[in-house]
Write an enzyme that holds these catalytic residues in place. Structure first.
Site, PDB file in Angstrom:
ATOM      1  CE  LYS A   1      95.290  35.714  21.039  1.00  0.00           C
ATOM      2  NZ  LYS A   1      97.103  35.444  20.467  1.00  0.00           N
ATOM      3  CG  MET A   2      90.367  41.998  19.040  1.00  0.00           C
ATOM      4  SD  MET A   2      91.781  43.483  19.055  1.00  0.00           S
ATOM      5  CE  MET A   2      91.268  44.381  18.758  1.00  0.00           C
ATOM      6  CB  SER A   3      86.215  39.710  23.347  1.00  0.00           C
ATOM      7  OG  SER A   3      85.095  39.110  24.418  1.00  0.00           O
ATOM      8  N   PRO A   4      87.205  41.799  25.637  1.00  0.00           N
ATOM      9  CG  PRO A   4      87.890  44.063  26.764  1.00  0.00           C
ATOM     10  CD  PRO A   4      86.620  43.270  25.048  1.00  0.00           C
TER      11      PRO A   4
ATOM     12  NE  ARG B   1      92.150  41.296  26.904  1.00  0.00           N
ATOM     13  CZ  ARG B   1      92.305  42.200  26.214  1.00  0.00           C
ATOM     14  NH1 ARG B   1      91.065  43.126  25.519  1.00  0.00           N
ATOM     15  NH2 ARG B   1      92.098  43.126  27.206  1.00  0.00           N
TER      16      ARG B   1
END
Length: 218
Positions: A9-12, A15
């Site tokens: 989730k920390m990866s745009p 996402r």
């Protein structure tokens, strides 16, 4: 076998694919969150799929694909061909692809790309040069909105899904859109997207982490 999407989730970019899955209403996809920091993308199993050890990575029954922009267009073409998000019309596809290429080659490097040094603890200072590059990136991106409300026409496309996670992250990091009214209006319009609230929540988490790491310049 069902498709699997490896992501964090920390990866745009990851996402953006999650946004697409929701917009298309794709079901049966196994979402497998990977502990990147813990070496989850460097296992033998993962490297067989993606030797570049990046997320997102898609496993569609043994067809392995990485690079989020490629995954976005593949999923539409393969499972919802002709969908408005990536229509089967050459000129409309060309406009979408133009935005995707700009995001990859220019916008992302000048925004989140240079913020990576903060997250890697290589520096805790946001310099004036960094701020200037971000402002330039915003200014150049806004040109795509001169004639339309969305980045590649009058409707939401994968171009918008590609950009939203990066821009929402930048906003919550502290680089607002107040001097870029077209971008600000577009960002407001994105509230209609099915995964908007989830994306905002993750962006807020990233923004908080960023602010904890910065000692000067914000």
């Amino acid at each position: 076998m069902p498709m699997s999407l490896y992501y964090t989730k920390m990866s745009p970019p990851a996402r953006s694919v999650l946004l697409l899955i929701q917009e298309l209403g794709l079901t049966g996809i196994q979402l497998k969150e990977v502990d990147v920091q813990g070496g989850g993308t460097r296992t033998e199993e993962f490297l067989k799929m993606n030797p570049e050890h990046t997320v997102p990575t898609l496993d569609d029954n043994g067809f392995y694909l990485w690079e989020s922009r490629a995954i976005l267009t593949y999923l539409v073409d393969a499972y919802r061909p002709g969908h408005d998000l990536y229509p089967n019309i050459p000129r409309e596809k060309a406009q979408i692809n133009r935005v995707l290429h700009h995001e990859l080659s220019a916008f992302h490097p000048k925004t989140l790309g240079q913020m990576g040094a903060i997250y890697r603890r290589e520096t805790s200072v946001v310099t004036d040069e960094m701020k200037a590059k971000i402002n330039e990136a915003y200014t150049n991106l806004e040109l795509f909105l001169v004639r339309n409300d969305w980045f590649a026409g009058e409707n939401v496309t994968v171009a918008d899904l590609c950009l939203l996670p990066t821009i929402s992250t930048m906003v919550h990091v502290g680089f607002d859109l107040s001097k870029h009214p077209r971008l600000a209006a577009w960002y407001e319009n994105c509230k209609v997207l099915k995964g908007y609230e989830e994306d905002q929540a993750v962006s807020q988490q990233i923004g908080q982490l960023f602010k904890e790491l910065v000692t000067e310049g914000m």
